[in-house]
Design a protein around this motif. Structure first.
Motif, PDB file in Angstrom:
ATOM      1  N   ILE B  35       0.854  -1.187   0.000  1.00 52.38           N
ATOM      2  CA  ILE B  35       0.000   0.000   0.000  1.00 52.38           C
ATOM      3  C   ILE B  35       0.890   1.237   0.000  1.00 52.38           C
ATOM      4  CG2 ILE B  35      -1.667   1.315   1.348  1.00 52.38           C
ATOM      5  CD1 ILE B  35      -2.707  -1.384   2.410  1.00 52.38           C
ATOM      6  N   GLY B  57      -3.136   1.712  -3.509  1.00 46.49           N
ATOM      7  CA  GLY B  57      -3.595   1.306  -2.179  1.00 46.49           C
ATOM      8  C   GLY B  57      -4.785   0.379  -2.253  1.00 46.49           C
ATOM      9  N   PHE B 122      -4.270   2.428   4.696  1.00 45.69           N
ATOM     10  CA  PHE B 122      -4.622   3.177   3.483  1.00 45.69           C
ATOM     11  C   PHE B 122      -5.043   4.609   3.833  1.00 45.69           C
ATOM     12  CE2 PHE B 122      -8.068   4.507   0.614  1.00 45.69           C
ATOM     13  CZ  PHE B 122      -7.377   4.535  -0.586  1.00 45.69           C
TER      14      PHE B 122
END
Ligand SMILES: Nc1ncnc2c1ncn2[C@@H]1O[C@H](COP(=O)(O)OP(=O)(O)OP(=O)(O)O)[C@@H](O)[C@H]1O
Ligand SMILES: [Mg+2]
Lengths: 322, 258, 312
Positions: B35, B57, B122
Motif C-alpha cells: 500500500i 492502495g 490506506f
C-alpha cells in the motif's frame, strides 16, 4: 443374538447390530469390507474392552459410533439414539487414537473450548476445568500451548477433554498406546475411577494385560468380525489362571521346600526360580519369599487364556487367507 | 440458542487460530508495504499523484485480501480433517452444518479484521499525502470485503471435498472467471451462434459476478456511487455466499472422515 | 584439526559471499536499461483485451501504462518521435480508466507528428469530453488541434463553442470562436455570434472586448473589400498595386472610391508580404499565432510534406 433386540435404554448404553462398513481404499480400487455384520452391546456401568489385532476394525467401529463415518448397513445406537443424531452427544465423551489437537491453544483454553461446545454453563465451566486439570495432573502445564506437550500429556489432556461435560459414557481408542509404564498406570487408575463414578467406558485396545486388568466384558474382533463377546473371567479357565512370580537368591533348602509344595508350578533355573500361583495366593507367597531372604524380580499376572483366544483368531485369519 | 453459542465458539476458536499464526502477520505486513509503495509509484508520475497513490492502495488491499481469503479458505475444513482435530469436535453435540458455519464465520471475521487494518493503513497514507477520502472509499472497501467473504465461501466449498492444492486452484479460477463473466456476456452477445450467447448468459448467472463489487475507480475519482450500487451487491454477495455455504454443508455432511 | 577446518570454512564462506556480492553489485550497475519501446520491445496490448484481462484491477493497470508513457517522454530526446507508442499507451490507459484527466492532455501535447497522430489525439480527447463534459480544457485542446493542425476552422469553432460557457474557461475563448467563425462561415456569422455574446454577457469588461471584436469585424469587412479590389487590379494590369491609392488612380480605376478606415486611420501595405491592414489594428482579423507557434506549424507542415513525398 435375539436377546439383544429388546434394548431398554436404561441398561444398554451401546447397541450395535449387523453393522457393515465397506471402504474403498483408493480411487478406483475394489471395495473392501472392513466391518462385516458386527453386533455387540455395552451395559451401563461397565468397562467394555473392544479387542483385536491391528487392522481388525476397532477404530472403524468407533468412528461409526461417533458419527464420523457412516455405516454401509446395520444399526448403531448410543443411549437409545441413532449415532447420526447429535444432541445426545451431550452425554458422550470421545478420545481418538493418537490424538492431535489444536496445538495453538493452551491446556486451559483447550478444555474451555470443548466445554463451551458441549454446552456447559459458564458458571460451572471454570470449576470443572480446574477439577479436570487436577484429575489428569496437568495443573502445572495448564497455561502452556499444546504444541509443547509430550505425548503422554496430550493423551491426558485428551482424556480430560472427553470428560469435560461429565458424560455418561466415554469412548477411548487405545488410551494407553505410546505411554510409559507410569503413564499407563495413571490412565488405568483414571478409568477405574470413572467406573466408581458410575460411568460406562468403551475402550479399544490390543494390549491384553490392560484389558484383562480393567475390563468387565470384552468383544474380540478380527478381520472385521466379532469372534467373542462376554465376560473376561468367563474365558479364563480356572486352574490355568494365576500370577507368575520370579525370584532369585533363594537358599537351596528353601527352594526344595517350596518345590515340595508347588510341584509343577515351580521351575528352577540356576539362581532363578519361576513360580505360578493363583491370584489369591500371591500376597502370601511374596511374604514367604521375602521371609526366606529371596529377591523378587517380577510379579506378572498370567494371561495365557486371553492370549490363546487372540492367537486362535489370528490363526483363523491365516486360514482364511489361504 | 445452543447452536448459536456453538457456532460462536467455533468461530472464536478459528479467529484465535489465525491470529496466533505467524504467516498471516507476514502477509499483512507485506500488504501494508505494498500500500505504501503507492507513494513511490505516484512519485514517478508528475501529475495526479494522489490518484495513483489510491489506485495502488485499493488495488493492493483487494489483491492481498483475496489472496489471504483464498489462502485461509482452502485450508479451513481440510486442516481440521487432515489433522483429525475434527474428530473430537464432532463428538460433541455439534452438527456438521454448525461446524462449517462456525469455521466460515471465524475466517470471515479474520478477513474483515485484516481489511480493517489495511484500510487504516490506506487512510493514514492518503491523509499524509493529502489525498481526498470519502464515503466512496468506504463503499469500495466495504464491497471488496464482501468480495473476499464470498471468496472464503467458495474456498470453503472446495475445501469441503478436495485437497487444498486443488481447492486453491479452483477458487482462484472462480475468482478470475468471476471478474470476466460480464465481459464474456458482453462479447458473446455479438455472436451469431445462439448457443454461445446462451452459454455466456448462464455463466454470468451461475458464477459470481465479482465486478459488481468493484467501485474503486469511482471512489478514487470521487464519482458519485449510487446507493443501489452498494446495497444491491451487498444483498447479492450475502445471498450468493450463503448458497455456496449451504452447498458446502451438504457436501460436508456426506463425508466419511477415515 | 576440526577447529581449524571450521575456521577455514568460515573464511571460504566470507570470501565467496564478498565476491558474489561484488559481482552482483557491479553487474547490476551496468545492466542495460534502454527506454522501453525504443527498440519496439514494449508490448502494448489491445485496449479492450487489457481491460478484460485486468480482472477488476483496471485502475492499477492503467497507472502502470501511464507510468510507461511518462517514462518514454521523460527519457526521450524528441518525444514526438514516439507518438504512435504514446498514443497506443494512452489509448490503453484511458480505455482501462476513462476517468483519468491528465493523460488525455498529455496525448494532445505529444501526438503531433502526423495527421494520423493528431486524429488519434482527437479521438482520445473526445473520450475525455465524454467522461469530463465539464472540463473546458479538453474542448480547447481538441479545437486547437482542429484549427491548428488539421486546419478545419468550422470544426474547431463548433468544439470551442461548447466550451465557452464552462467553468474556468478563459474569456479569450469566446473571441477565438468568433474569429474562427469569421474564417469558416464568413464575417456575418462571426458578427452575429458576437452580438449574441454582447446581449447575454453581464460583465462590462467582457462586453467592451466583444464590442472591440465587433469593430474589428467591421474593419475586416472593409479590408476584404479592398483585397478584392486589389485582386481585380492584378487581373487587369498583371501586377500588384504600389500604394493603396493605385486602386482609384488612373484613367480606368478598378474602384470609384475607397472605404474609409473606420477609426479615421489609414490603410497600409504591411511587411514584406505587403498585406493590406488597417494602421489602427496593424493586423487582420484572423486567429493569431504566437511567433513560436507559427514556426512550429511551418516545421510540422514541411515534415508532413516530406513524409507524404517519401511515402509515395
Ligand atoms: N481410509 C481407509 N480407506 C480404506 N481402508 C481403510 C481406511 N482406514 C482403515 N482401513 C482399513 O480398515 C481396516 C480396519 O482399520 P481400523 O483402523 O479400524 O483397524 P484397528 O482395529 O483400529 O487397527 P489398529 O489396532 O491398528 O488401530 C484395516 O484393514 C484398514 O486397512
Ligand atoms: Mg485403531
Amino acid at each position: 443374538m435375539s436377546e439383544r433386540a429388546d434394548t431398554s435404554p436404561v441398561t444398554k448404553i451401546v447397541v450395535v447390530e449387523d453393522l457393515t462398513k465397506d471402504l474403498r481404499p483408493g480411487f478406483g480400487l475394489r471395495r473392501k469390507r472392513v466391518l462385516d455384520r458386527i453386533s455387540f452391546s455395552v451395559e451401563r456401568g461397565e468397562i467394555f474392552g473392544f479387542v483385536g489385532p491391528n487392522g481388525a476394525g476397532k477404530t472403524t467401529t468407533l468412528k461409526v459410533l461417533m458419527g464420523l463415518i457412516r455405516a454401509t448397513s446395520g444399526r448403531a445406537q448410543i443411549l437409545g439414539h441413532d449415532v447420526r443424531e447429535t444432541a445426545y452427544r451431550r452425554h458422550v465423551g470421545f478420545l481418538p487414537e493418537n490424538p492431535y489437537f489444536h496445538d495453538f491453544l493452551t491446556g486451559r483454553e483447550f478444555l474451555a473450548f470443548y466445554a463451551k461446545l458441549s454446552g456447559l454453563r459458564r458458571s460451572n465451566r471454570a470449576a470443572r476445568i480446574e477439577a479436570l486439570l487436577d484429575l489428569v495432573g496437568l495443573r502445572e502445564a495448564a497455561d502452556a500451548r499444546l504444541r509443547t506437550y509430550s505425548k503422554g500429556m496430550l493423551q491426558r489432556i485428551g482424556l480430560a477433554q472427553s470428560l469435560v461435560h461429565d458424560p455418561e459414557v466415554v469412548f477411548l481408542d487405545e488410551p494407553m498406546s505410546g505411554l510409559d509404564p507410569l503413564g499407563r498406570k495413571e490412565i488405568r487408575d483414571l478409568i477405574l475411577r470413572l467406573r466408581t463414578e458410575g460411568k460406562t467406558v468403551f475402550m479399544n485396545s490390543h494390549i491384553l494385560s490392560d484389558v484383562e486388568m480393567l475390563c468387565d466384558r470384552v468383544a474380540i474382533i478380527a478381520e472385521g468380525r466379532i469372534r467373542y463377546e462376554g465376560g473376561v473371567d468367563a474365558f479364563l479357565p480356572h486352574g490355568e489362571s494365576g500370577t507368575d512370580v520370579v525370584a532369585t537368591g533363594l537358599a537351596p533348602e528353601a527352594a526344595a521346600k517350596l518345590h515340595d509344595r508347588l510341584g509343577e508350578r515351580m521351575r528352577v533355573q540356576g539362581e532363578r526360580v519361576e513360580l505360578r500361583v493363583p491370584h489369591k495366593q500371591v500376597g502370601e507367597l511374596l511374604a514367604e519369599l521375602l521371609a526366606m531372604g529371596a529377591e523378587v524380580t517380577s510379579v506378572m499376572p498370567h494371561r495365557a487364556s486371553l492370549e490363546s483366544i487372540f492367537l486362535s483368531t489370528v490363526q483363523e485369519r491365516r486360514r482364511w487367507a489361504r | 440458542m445452543g447452536a448459536l453459542i456453538r457456532i460462536y465458539t467455533l468461530a472464536g476458536n478459528t479467529l484465535r487460530e489465525v491470529i496466533r499464526n505467524r504467516i498471516l502477520y507476514v502477509l499483512l505486513c507485506f500488504a501494508i508495504v505494498l500500500i505504501a509503495t503507492g507513494v513511490v509509484l505516484s512519485a514517478l508520475s508528475y501529475v495526479e499523484q494522489e490518484r495513483i497513490l489510491q489506485d495502488v492502495g485499493l488495488g493492493s488491499i483487494r489483491l492481498f485480501g483475496t489472496v489471504i481469503a483464498i489462502f485461509l479458505g482452502v485450508g479451513v475444513l481440510h486442516k481440521e480433517v487432515d489433522r483429525r482435530t475434527i474428530y473430537t469436535i464432532l463428538s460433541k453435540p455439534i452438527s456438521r452444518s454448525e461446524f462449517v458455519l462456525g469455521k466460515y464465520l471465524g475466517l470471515t471475521a479474520t478477513i474483515w479484521l485484516q481489511l480493517l487494518i489495511m484500510s487504516a493503513a490506506f487512510a493514514l497514507i492518503s491523509w499524509l499525502a493529502h489525498a481526498p477520502l470519502g464515503t466512496g472509499h468506504a463503499a469500495a472497501l466495504l464491497l471488496s470485503g464482501l468480495e473476499m467473504s464470498l471468496m472464503v465461501a467458495v474456498a470453503t466449498l472446495f475445501s469441503a471435498f478436495t485437497t487444498p492444492m486443488l481447492a486453491s486452484f479452483f477458487t482462484a479460477g472462480i475468482w478470475v472467471v468471476g471478474h470476466l463473466t460480464r465481459d464474456l456476456r458482453q462479447l458473446a452477445s455479438h455472436s451469431d451462434v445462439s448457443a454461445v450467447r446462451e452459454l455466456a448468459v448462464w455463466i454470468h448467472r451461475l458464477l459470481p459476478d465479482l465486478e459488481s463489487f468493484n467501485v474503486s475507480i469511482q471512489a478514487v475519482h470521487g464519482l458519485p456511487i449510487e446507493g443501489s450500487e452498494v446495497t444491491l451487491p451487498i444483498a447479492y454477495g450475502i445471498g450468493y455466499a450463503s448458497l455456496v455455504l449451504i452447498l458446502a454443508i451438504v457436501l460436508f455432511e456426506r463425508r466419511d472422515f477415515r | 584439526m576440526g577447529e581449524q577446518a571450521a575456521v577455514g570454512t568460515r573464511w571460504v564462506q566470507l570470501v565467496a559471499a564478498l565476491s558474489f556480492a561484488a559481482l552482483t553489485v557491479v553487474s547490476f550497475s551496468k545492466l542495460p536499461m534502454p527506454i522501453r519501446g525504443a527498440r519496439g520491445d514494449l508490448f502494448i496490448p489491445r485496449p479492450e483485451v487489457a481491460r478484460i484481462a485486468s480482472l477488476g484491477f483496471e485502475a492499477l493497470v492503467a497507472d502502470y501504462y501511464w507510468l510507461q508513457a511518462v517514462q518514454i517522454v521523460g527519457g526521450a530526446q524528441n518525444p514526438t518521435r514516439y507518438a504512435p507508442l504514446i498514443g497506443g499507451l494512452i489509448d490503453v490507459v484511458t480505455t482501462l480508466n476513462p476517468w483519468v484527466g491528465h493523460p488525455y492532455r498529455f496525448a494532445a501535447v505529444w501526438l503531433i507528428d502526423s495527421p494520423e497522430s493528431v486524429r488519434q489525439a482527437n479521438r482520445l480527447l473526445e473520450r475525455a469530453i465524454e467522461h469530463h463534459p465539464e472540463d473546458w480544457r479538453h474542448y480547447f485542446y481538441l479545437g486547437f488541434n482542429q484549427f491548428f493542425y488539421l486546419e478545419d476552422n468550422e470544426a474547431a469553432a463548433a468544439v470551442l463553442e461548447r466550451a465557452i460557457e464552462l467553468r474556468g474557461a478563459p474569456l479569450y475563448l469566446k473571441r477565438l470562436v468568433a474569429r474562427l467563425k469569421v474564417q469558416a462561415d464568413g464575417l456575418e456569422t462571426g458578427a452575429t455570434f458576437l452580438r449574441e455574446l454582447i446581449a447575454t454577457t453581464r460583465s462590462r469588461k467582457a462586453r467592451a472586448k466583444y464590442e472591440r471584436a465587433l469593430d474589428e469585424i467591421e474593419t475586416e469587412r472593409r479590408a476584404r473589400w479592398l483585397d478584392q479590389a486589389r485582386e481585380d487590379y492584378r487581373e487587369r494590369f498583371g501586377r500588384d498595386i504600389e500604394t493603396i491609392g493605385d486602386l482609384v488612380r488612373g484613367p480606368d480605376p478598378v474602384r470609384e472610391a475607397l472605404p474609409p478606415e473606420p477609426h479615421g486611420w489609414e490603410w497600409i501595405l504591411k511587411g514584406k508580404k505587403r498585406r493590406l491592414v488597417s494602421s489602427y489594428y496593424g493586423h487582420r482579423y484572423e486567429p493569431q499565432f504566437h511567433r513560436t507557434e507559427r514556426k512550429r506549424r511551418k516545421h510540422w507542415r514541411a515534415e508532413l510534406l516530406e513524409r507524404e513525398g517519401s511515402g509515395r
